[in-house]
Write an enzyme that holds these catalytic residues in place. Structure first.
Site, PDB file in Angstrom:
ATOM      1  N   PRO A  23      31.949  87.237 -48.850  1.00  0.00           N
ATOM      2  CA  PRO A  23      31.652  86.033 -49.618  1.00  0.00           C
ATOM      3  C   PRO A  23      31.689  84.740 -48.806  1.00  0.00           C
ATOM      4  O   PRO A  23      32.591  84.534 -47.984  1.00  0.00           O
ATOM      5  CB  PRO A  23      32.759  85.998 -50.679  1.00  0.00           C
ATOM      6  N   ASN A  24      30.701  83.910 -49.056  1.00  0.00           N
ATOM      7  CA  ASN A  24      30.597  82.537 -48.530  1.00  0.00           C
ATOM      8  C   ASN A  24      30.214  82.434 -47.053  1.00  0.00           C
ATOM      9  O   ASN A  24      30.029  81.336 -46.540  1.00  0.00           O
ATOM     10  CB  ASN A  24      31.891  81.750 -48.787  1.00  0.00           C
ATOM     11  N   ARG A  60      29.733  74.806 -45.242  1.00  0.00           N
ATOM     12  CA  ARG A  60      31.102  74.841 -45.755  1.00  0.00           C
ATOM     13  C   ARG A  60      32.102  74.408 -44.677  1.00  0.00           C
ATOM     14  O   ARG A  60      31.985  74.790 -43.517  1.00  0.00           O
ATOM     15  CB  ARG A  60      31.458  76.249 -46.260  1.00  0.00           C
ATOM     16  N   TYR A  66      34.805  75.893 -39.744  1.00  0.00           N
ATOM     17  CA  TYR A  66      33.857  76.964 -39.383  1.00  0.00           C
ATOM     18  C   TYR A  66      32.717  76.526 -38.471  1.00  0.00           C
ATOM     19  O   TYR A  66      31.952  77.365 -38.004  1.00  0.00           O
ATOM     20  CB  TYR A  66      33.287  77.584 -40.672  1.00  0.00           C
ATOM     21  N   ASN A  87      33.702  91.045 -41.451  1.00  0.00           N
ATOM     22  CA  ASN A  87      34.385  89.802 -41.801  1.00  0.00           C
ATOM     23  C   ASN A  87      34.381  89.749 -43.324  1.00  0.00           C
ATOM     24  O   ASN A  87      33.386  89.355 -43.936  1.00  0.00           O
ATOM     25  CB  ASN A  87      33.677  88.580 -41.209  1.00  0.00           C
ATOM     26  N   ALA A  96      37.167  85.893 -47.959  1.00  0.00           N
ATOM     27  CA  ALA A  96      38.402  85.834 -48.752  1.00  0.00           C
ATOM     28  C   ALA A  96      38.858  87.197 -49.267  1.00  0.00           C
ATOM     29  O   ALA A  96      40.041  87.382 -49.586  1.00  0.00           O
ATOM     30  CB  ALA A  96      38.212  84.868 -49.921  1.00  0.00           C
ATOM     31  N   HIS A 135      42.097  88.926 -48.105  1.00  0.00           N
ATOM     32  CA  HIS A 135      43.458  88.618 -48.551  1.00  0.00           C
ATOM     33  C   HIS A 135      43.855  89.294 -49.852  1.00  0.00           C
ATOM     34  O   HIS A 135      45.001  89.189 -50.256  1.00  0.00           O
ATOM     35  CB  HIS A 135      43.614  87.089 -48.662  1.00  0.00           C
ATOM     36  N   ASP A 172      40.331 100.457 -49.532  1.00  0.00           N
ATOM     37  CA  ASP A 172      40.131 101.877 -49.851  1.00  0.00           C
ATOM     38  C   ASP A 172      38.767 102.368 -49.363  1.00  0.00           C
ATOM     39  O   ASP A 172      38.653 103.494 -48.878  1.00  0.00           O
ATOM     40  CB  ASP A 172      40.239 102.106 -51.367  1.00  0.00           C
ATOM     41  N   GLU A 200      38.045  94.225 -37.813  1.00  0.00           N
ATOM     42  CA  GLU A 200      38.006  93.041 -38.686  1.00  0.00           C
ATOM     43  C   GLU A 200      37.931  91.788 -37.822  1.00  0.00           C
ATOM     44  O   GLU A 200      38.674  91.654 -36.844  1.00  0.00           O
ATOM     45  CB  GLU A 200      39.274  92.999 -39.544  1.00  0.00           C
ATOM     46  N   HIS A 228      37.446  87.352 -37.820  1.00  0.00           N
ATOM     47  CA  HIS A 228      37.451  86.075 -38.536  1.00  0.00           C
ATOM     48  C   HIS A 228      37.053  84.964 -37.583  1.00  0.00           C
ATOM     49  O   HIS A 228      37.505  84.944 -36.424  1.00  0.00           O
ATOM     50  CB  HIS A 228      38.840  85.775 -39.115  1.00  0.00           C
ATOM     51  N   SER A 271      37.814  81.726 -38.075  1.00  0.00           N
ATOM     52  CA  SER A 271      38.986  80.843 -37.944  1.00  0.00           C
ATOM     53  C   SER A 271      40.221  81.692 -37.635  1.00  0.00           C
ATOM     54  O   SER A 271      40.212  82.919 -37.812  1.00  0.00           O
ATOM     55  CB  SER A 271      39.194  80.077 -39.255  1.00  0.00           C
ATOM     56  N   ARG A 282      46.505  78.886 -40.746  1.00  0.00           N
ATOM     57  CA  ARG A 282      45.987  78.127 -41.892  1.00  0.00           C
ATOM     58  C   ARG A 282      46.952  78.244 -43.088  1.00  0.00           C
ATOM     59  O   ARG A 282      48.153  78.354 -42.895  1.00  0.00           O
ATOM     60  CB  ARG A 282      44.569  78.618 -42.217  1.00  0.00           C
ATOM     61  N   ARG A 324      46.395  82.939 -46.391  1.00  0.00           N
ATOM     62  CA  ARG A 324      45.426  83.553 -45.465  1.00  0.00           C
ATOM     63  C   ARG A 324      46.105  84.408 -44.401  1.00  0.00           C
ATOM     64  O   ARG A 324      45.460  85.150 -43.667  1.00  0.00           O
ATOM     65  CB  ARG A 324      44.598  82.480 -44.760  1.00  0.00           C
TER      66      ARG A 324
HETATM   67  C1  DQA Z   1      37.242  83.853 -42.838  1.00  0.00           C
HETATM   68  C2  DQA Z   1      38.676  83.457 -43.204  1.00  0.00           C
HETATM   69  C3  DQA Z   1      38.950  83.692 -44.683  1.00  0.00           C
HETATM   70  O1  DQA Z   1      40.281  83.313 -45.005  1.00  0.00           O
HETATM   71  C4  DQA Z   1      37.996  82.871 -45.530  1.00  0.00           C
HETATM   72  O2  DQA Z   1      38.199  83.150 -46.891  1.00  0.00           O
HETATM   73  C5  DQA Z   1      36.577  83.061 -45.134  1.00  0.00           C
HETATM   74  C6  DQA Z   1      36.239  83.115 -43.706  1.00  0.00           C
HETATM   75  C7  DQA Z   1      36.918  83.503 -41.368  1.00  0.00           C
HETATM   76  O3  DQA Z   1      35.951  84.044 -40.862  1.00  0.00           O
HETATM   77  O4  DQA Z   1      37.616  82.698 -40.747  1.00  0.00           O
HETATM   78  O5  DQA Z   1      35.677  83.070 -45.974  1.00  0.00           O
HETATM   79  O6  DQA Z   1      37.084  85.235 -43.023  1.00  0.00           O
END
Ligand code: DQA
Length: 145
Positions: free
Chosen positions: A9-10, A17, A22, A73, A76, A79, A86, A97, A99, A101, A106, A110
């Site tokens: 997401p996002n 954003r 980011y 990645n 959110a 978390h 699963d 995994e 990220h 950031s 943070r 997170r």
């Molecule tokens: C993220 C870190 C997550 O906490 C956040 O919700 C994201 C981006 C990152 O790539 O730093 O959407 O996964």
């Protein structure tokens, strides 16, 4: 070697954003960066992004047999998604995994990753390079499997 890169997401909103966290580069630039990195490391990649937990799970379940490994990645979902944890566990393939950031520097919420426990490792805090480092680590892991 075929790698599926999953973004949650996002992440499609990169460049719009929280630019201070980011960066200014957008999702299209991330895709170009990933394709270049994959070429340099002699990897075949597919990139998939969804804002929906279930679509990410469907993608993993439907296509895992086509891929040797995965970069994820989860945004959110990192978390709180036990369902994604699963799904990762259930396919018995290596996931890294990543990220953009540094999730450990943070907000408190997170700092904990649910999904990292299903992965071979986590890379956090290096911007686009988190994915590049993830590809290097994943490739070496697969070669040595
Ligand atoms: C993220 C870190 C997550 O906490 C956040 O919700 C994201 C981006 C990152 O790539 O730093 O959407 O996964």
């Amino acid at each position: 070697m075929k790698i599926l890169i999953l973004n949650g997401p996002n992440l499609n909103f990169l460049g719009k954003r929280e630019i201070g966290i980011y960066g200014k580069r957008d999702y299209e630039e991330l895709k170009i960066f990933l394709k270049k990195s994959a070429k340099n490391f002699d990897l075949e990649i597919e990139i998939y992004q969804s804002n929906h937990e279930g679509y990410l799970i469907d993608k993993i379940q439907e296509e895992y047999s086509k891929f040797d490994g995965f970069i994820i990645n989860p945004g959110a979902l990192t978390h709180y998604s036990i369902a994604l944890y699963d799904a990762i566990k259930s396919v018995n393939k290596p996931f890294v995994e990543v990220h953009l950031s540094n999730i450990h520097s943070r907000e408190e919420f997170r700092k904990n990753s649910i999904t990292a426990g299903a992965c071979i490792g986590q890379i956090s805090g290096f911007g686009f390079n988190s994915y590049k480092l993830g590809l290097i680590a994943l490739k070496d892991y697969i070669i040595e499997l």
